[in-house]
Motif scaffolding. Structure first.
Motif, PDB file in Angstrom:
ATOM      1  N   LYS A 181       0.841  -1.204   0.000  1.00 50.70           N
ATOM      2  CA  LYS A 181       0.000   0.000   0.000  1.00 50.70           C
ATOM      3  C   LYS A 181       0.876   1.254   0.000  1.00 50.70           C
ATOM      4  O   LYS A 181       0.588   2.222  -0.707  1.00 50.70           O
ATOM      5  CB  LYS A 181      -0.910  -0.030   1.235  1.00 50.70           C
ATOM      6  CG  LYS A 181      -1.709   1.236   1.428  1.00 50.70           C
ATOM      7  CD  LYS A 181      -2.554   1.151   2.680  1.00 50.70           C
ATOM      8  CE  LYS A 181      -2.704   2.515   3.296  1.00 50.70           C
ATOM      9  NZ  LYS A 181      -3.607   2.518   4.435  1.00 50.70           N
ATOM     10  N   LYS A 182       1.964   1.211   0.750  1.00 55.46           N
ATOM     11  CA  LYS A 182       2.891   2.362   0.780  1.00 55.46           C
ATOM     12  C   LYS A 182       3.521   2.592  -0.586  1.00 55.46           C
ATOM     13  O   LYS A 182       3.944   3.696  -0.907  1.00 55.46           O
ATOM     14  CB  LYS A 182       3.985   2.135   1.825  1.00 55.46           C
ATOM     15  CG  LYS A 182       3.473   2.327   3.239  1.00 55.46           C
ATOM     16  CD  LYS A 182       4.610   2.289   4.246  1.00 55.46           C
ATOM     17  CE  LYS A 182       4.050   2.300   5.663  1.00 55.46           C
ATOM     18  NZ  LYS A 182       4.802   1.419   6.556  1.00 55.46           N
ATOM     19  N   GLN A 183       3.607   1.509  -1.381  1.00 56.70           N
ATOM     20  CA  GLN A 183       4.154   1.646  -2.745  1.00 56.70           C
ATOM     21  C   GLN A 183       3.050   1.950  -3.752  1.00 56.70           C
ATOM     22  O   GLN A 183       3.195   1.708  -4.941  1.00 56.70           O
ATOM     23  CB  GLN A 183       4.867   0.357  -3.139  1.00 56.70           C
ATOM     24  CG  GLN A 183       6.093   0.049  -2.293  1.00 56.70           C
ATOM     25  CD  GLN A 183       6.602  -1.374  -2.520  1.00 56.70           C
ATOM     26  OE1 GLN A 183       6.626  -1.872  -3.633  1.00 56.70           O
ATOM     27  NE2 GLN A 183       7.010  -2.044  -1.447  1.00 56.70           N
ATOM     28  N   ASP A 184       1.877   2.420  -3.219  1.00 56.73           N
ATOM     29  CA  ASP A 184       0.787   2.900  -4.085  1.00 56.73           C
ATOM     30  C   ASP A 184      -0.075   1.824  -4.717  1.00 56.73           C
ATOM     31  O   ASP A 184      -0.811   2.097  -5.664  1.00 56.73           O
ATOM     32  CB  ASP A 184       1.322   3.791  -5.224  1.00 56.73           C
ATOM     33  CG  ASP A 184       1.338   5.235  -4.781  1.00 56.73           C
ATOM     34  OD1 ASP A 184       0.689   5.514  -3.759  1.00 56.73           O
ATOM     35  OD2 ASP A 184       2.002   6.038  -5.437  1.00 56.73           O
ATOM     36  N   LEU A 185       0.041   0.596  -4.243  1.00 61.82           N
ATOM     37  CA  LEU A 185      -0.848  -0.445  -4.769  1.00 61.82           C
ATOM     38  C   LEU A 185      -2.189  -0.348  -4.029  1.00 61.82           C
ATOM     39  O   LEU A 185      -2.232  -0.155  -2.822  1.00 61.82           O
ATOM     40  CB  LEU A 185      -0.235  -1.832  -4.538  1.00 61.82           C
ATOM     41  CG  LEU A 185      -1.065  -2.997  -5.085  1.00 61.82           C
ATOM     42  CD1 LEU A 185      -0.925  -3.077  -6.612  1.00 61.82           C
ATOM     43  CD2 LEU A 185      -0.623  -4.329  -4.472  1.00 61.82           C
ATOM     44  N   THR A 186      -3.277  -0.482  -4.771  1.00 60.44           N
ATOM     45  CA  THR A 186      -4.601  -0.583  -4.155  1.00 60.44           C
ATOM     46  C   THR A 186      -4.872  -2.066  -3.903  1.00 60.44           C
ATOM     47  O   THR A 186      -4.589  -2.903  -4.763  1.00 60.44           O
ATOM     48  CB  THR A 186      -5.675   0.013  -5.085  1.00 60.44           C
ATOM     49  OG1 THR A 186      -5.331   1.377  -5.349  1.00 60.44           O
ATOM     50  CG2 THR A 186      -7.049  -0.048  -4.457  1.00 60.44           C
ATOM     51  N   VAL A 187      -5.393  -2.370  -2.710  1.00 63.98           N
ATOM     52  CA  VAL A 187      -5.549  -3.774  -2.310  1.00 63.98           C
ATOM     53  C   VAL A 187      -7.011  -4.075  -1.952  1.00 63.98           C
ATOM     54  O   VAL A 187      -7.667  -3.288  -1.273  1.00 63.98           O
ATOM     55  CB  VAL A 187      -4.639  -4.079  -1.089  1.00 63.98           C
ATOM     56  CG1 VAL A 187      -4.929  -5.465  -0.518  1.00 63.98           C
ATOM     57  CG2 VAL A 187      -3.161  -3.974  -1.467  1.00 63.98           C
ATOM     58  N   PHE A 188      -7.486  -5.213  -2.443  1.00 63.81           N
ATOM     59  CA  PHE A 188      -8.788  -5.740  -2.016  1.00 63.81           C
ATOM     60  C   PHE A 188      -8.498  -7.071  -1.338  1.00 63.81           C
ATOM     61  O   PHE A 188      -8.058  -8.019  -1.982  1.00 63.81           O
ATOM     62  CB  PHE A 188      -9.711  -5.910  -3.222  1.00 63.81           C
ATOM     63  CG  PHE A 188     -11.133  -6.272  -2.866  1.00 63.81           C
ATOM     64  CD1 PHE A 188     -11.798  -5.677  -1.805  1.00 63.81           C
ATOM     65  CD2 PHE A 188     -11.827  -7.206  -3.639  1.00 63.81           C
ATOM     66  CE1 PHE A 188     -13.123  -6.004  -1.497  1.00 63.81           C
ATOM     67  CE2 PHE A 188     -13.151  -7.540  -3.348  1.00 63.81           C
ATOM     68  CZ  PHE A 188     -13.800  -6.940  -2.276  1.00 63.81           C
ATOM     69  N   LEU A 189      -8.708  -7.104  -0.039  1.00 60.44           N
ATOM     70  CA  LEU A 189      -8.349  -8.274   0.762  1.00 60.44           C
ATOM     71  C   LEU A 189      -9.622  -9.015   1.162  1.00 60.44           C
ATOM     72  O   LEU A 189     -10.466  -8.474   1.873  1.00 60.44           O
ATOM     73  CB  LEU A 189      -7.590  -7.807   2.012  1.00 60.44           C
ATOM     74  CG  LEU A 189      -7.218  -8.860   3.038  1.00 60.44           C
ATOM     75  CD1 LEU A 189      -6.311  -9.927   2.439  1.00 60.44           C
ATOM     76  CD2 LEU A 189      -6.541  -8.203   4.244  1.00 60.44           C
ATOM     77  N   VAL A 190      -9.734 -10.244   0.693  1.00 62.15           N
ATOM     78  CA  VAL A 190     -10.925 -11.050   0.949  1.00 62.15           C
ATOM     79  C   VAL A 190     -10.541 -12.123   1.962  1.00 62.15           C
ATOM     80  O   VAL A 190      -9.577 -12.857   1.743  1.00 62.15           O
ATOM     81  CB  VAL A 190     -11.416 -11.679  -0.371  1.00 62.15           C
ATOM     82  CG1 VAL A 190     -12.570 -12.628  -0.128  1.00 62.15           C
ATOM     83  CG2 VAL A 190     -11.803 -10.579  -1.349  1.00 62.15           C
ATOM     84  N   GLU A 191     -11.260 -12.181   3.067  1.00 63.98           N
ATOM     85  CA  GLU A 191     -10.786 -12.987   4.194  1.00 63.98           C
ATOM     86  C   GLU A 191     -11.916 -13.540   5.059  1.00 63.98           C
ATOM     87  O   GLU A 191     -13.017 -13.003   5.079  1.00 63.98           O
ATOM     88  CB  GLU A 191      -9.919 -12.105   5.112  1.00 63.98           C
ATOM     89  CG  GLU A 191      -8.441 -12.129   4.789  1.00 63.98           C
ATOM     90  CD  GLU A 191      -7.798 -13.484   5.039  1.00 63.98           C
ATOM     91  OE1 GLU A 191      -8.360 -14.311   5.781  1.00 63.98           O
ATOM     92  OE2 GLU A 191      -6.731 -13.746   4.469  1.00 63.98           O
ATOM     93  N   GLN A 192     -11.589 -14.600   5.764  1.00 69.98           N
ATOM     94  CA  GLN A 192     -12.424 -15.018   6.898  1.00 69.98           C
ATOM     95  C   GLN A 192     -11.788 -14.536   8.189  1.00 69.98           C
ATOM     96  O   GLN A 192     -12.446 -14.451   9.219  1.00 69.98           O
ATOM     97  CB  GLN A 192     -12.508 -16.544   6.965  1.00 69.98           C
ATOM     98  CG  GLN A 192     -13.360 -17.156   5.890  1.00 69.98           C
ATOM     99  CD  GLN A 192     -13.748 -18.588   6.215  1.00 69.98           C
ATOM    100  OE1 GLN A 192     -14.041 -18.918   7.360  1.00 69.98           O
ATOM    101  NE2 GLN A 192     -13.743 -19.436   5.217  1.00 69.98           N
ATOM    102  N   ASN A 193     -10.502 -14.252   8.109  1.00 70.20           N
ATOM    103  CA  ASN A 193      -9.719 -13.918   9.289  1.00 70.20           C
ATOM    104  C   ASN A 193      -9.888 -12.441   9.666  1.00 70.20           C
ATOM    105  O   ASN A 193      -9.297 -11.556   9.063  1.00 70.20           O
ATOM    106  CB  ASN A 193      -8.253 -14.232   8.985  1.00 70.20           C
ATOM    107  CG  ASN A 193      -7.342 -14.011  10.175  1.00 70.20           C
ATOM    108  OD1 ASN A 193      -7.525 -13.068  10.942  1.00 70.20           O
ATOM    109  ND2 ASN A 193      -6.376 -14.879  10.338  1.00 70.20           N
ATOM    110  N   ALA A 194     -10.722 -12.197  10.692  1.00 72.48           N
ATOM    111  CA  ALA A 194     -11.015 -10.808  11.067  1.00 72.48           C
ATOM    112  C   ALA A 194      -9.804 -10.130  11.682  1.00 72.48           C
ATOM    113  O   ALA A 194      -9.623  -8.922  11.538  1.00 72.48           O
ATOM    114  CB  ALA A 194     -12.193 -10.770  12.032  1.00 72.48           C
ATOM    115  N   SER A 195      -8.935 -10.898  12.356  1.00 69.37           N
ATOM    116  CA  SER A 195      -7.832 -10.231  13.060  1.00 69.37           C
ATOM    117  C   SER A 195      -6.808  -9.675  12.067  1.00 69.37           C
ATOM    118  O   SER A 195      -6.274  -8.586  12.253  1.00 69.37           O
ATOM    119  CB  SER A 195      -7.206 -11.148  14.111  1.00 69.37           C
ATOM    120  OG  SER A 195      -6.233 -11.945  13.544  1.00 69.37           O
ATOM    121  N   LEU A 196      -6.564 -10.393  10.962  1.00 65.46           N
ATOM    122  CA  LEU A 196      -5.660  -9.853   9.929  1.00 65.46           C
ATOM    123  C   LEU A 196      -6.276  -8.598   9.302  1.00 65.46           C
ATOM    124  O   LEU A 196      -5.631  -7.557   9.199  1.00 65.46           O
ATOM    125  CB  LEU A 196      -5.391 -10.910   8.834  1.00 65.46           C
ATOM    126  CG  LEU A 196      -4.715 -10.380   7.560  1.00 65.46           C
ATOM    127  CD1 LEU A 196      -3.300  -9.892   7.860  1.00 65.46           C
ATOM    128  CD2 LEU A 196      -4.675 -11.447   6.462  1.00 65.46           C
TER     129      LEU A 196
END
Ligand code: ATP
Ligand code: MG
Length: 234
Positions: A181-196
């Motif tokens: 993200k700091k390198q300007d990438l946009t991220v869509f994170l799909v997860e079951q893991n709420a803590s991450l």
């Protein structure tokens, strides 16, 4: 950067995704969390053009994706690291990374992308000649992330990168996402893991039974006992 409007997906008579709308903001980490079978991967596949859908619209960089074939979506800067990683186990780390770069238009970027990946995950440089199928789950997930970055994406979607991994490795994946993200990438994170997701995301959508039940910041999700208990069995 990416917008989904009123997306509905059916498998036969089964309604898997029911009128989902969401926005992935440029430069942010947007998370979609939900339990098993909530419809997360169906949405990811619809974004990639690998699932047809009954109604709704997906647009990327203000362009409707419906007329753009899956392999051309990659060229436009949309990369997906699928659930289950999608690697070639009998090929080396380096060969898998080369496969990830197949759509690269500007081939002079190739070495730079390799170097960026090796800086992100130094272990991959050490192991670059190792067959991926002989690596640990955590290392394989690092390879999967690195392969997803080899097309030089603007937006990268990660479908359950933490699945089956030890907490320490999940933490490393989370740090890698923050550094991307700091390198300007946009991220869509799909997860079951709420803590991450609550550690790394800027905004979170909670999906259950094919519907968005909640959308807010991680802090507000953590304070919402009802949503946590009802949809995330936390
Ligand atoms: N190809 C298919 N044919 C029929 N039903 C399907 C198909 N793919 C998914 N489903 C069903 O649609 C629902 C949503 O599945 P999906 O894989 O999108 O969920 P998910 O949120 O990604 O779950 P998980 O966390 O287990 O990966 C599930 O009930 C699943 O059984
Ligand atoms: Mg899934």
């Amino acid at each position: 950067m990416l917008e989904i409007k009123d997306l509905t997906i059916r498998y036969g008579n089964f309604l898997a995704v029911n009128g989902v709308s969401l926005k992935i903001g440029q430069g942010q980490i947007t998370a979609l969390i939900g339990p098993n079978g909530a419809g997360k991967s169906s949405i990811v596949r619809a974004i990639g053009g690998l699932n047809s859908f009954e109604s709704g619209q997906v647009s990327f960089l203000n362009e409707n994706l419906s007329s753009i074939k899956p392999h051309l979506r990659i060229v436009k800067g949309l990369s997906i690291v699928p659930e289950g990683r999608g690697l070639f186990p009998r090929m080396s780390v380096e060969e898998n990374l080369m496969m990830g770069a197949y759509s690269l238009q500007n081939t002079t970027l190739f070495q730079d992308l390799m170097d960026r990946n090796f800086a992100l995950f130094p272990i991959l440089k050490e192991r670059r000649h190792q067959l991926v199928g002989t690596m640990s789950g955590g290392q394989q997930q690092m390879v999967a992330v690195a392969v997803g970055l080899m097309s030089d994406p603007k937006l990268c979607i990660f479908d359950e990168p933490s699945l089956g991994l030890a907490p320490i490795v999940i933490e490393q994946i989370g740090e890698a996402l923050i550094s991307l993200k700091k390198q300007d990438l946009t991220v869509f994170l799909v997860e079951q893991n709420a803590s991450l997701t609550t550690k790394v995301a800027d905004q979170i959508y909670v999906l259950s039974a094919g519907e968005v039940k909640f959308h807010d910041t991680p802090a507000n999700l953590m304070n919402n006992k009802e949503v946590l208990e009802t949809f995330l069995s936390a």
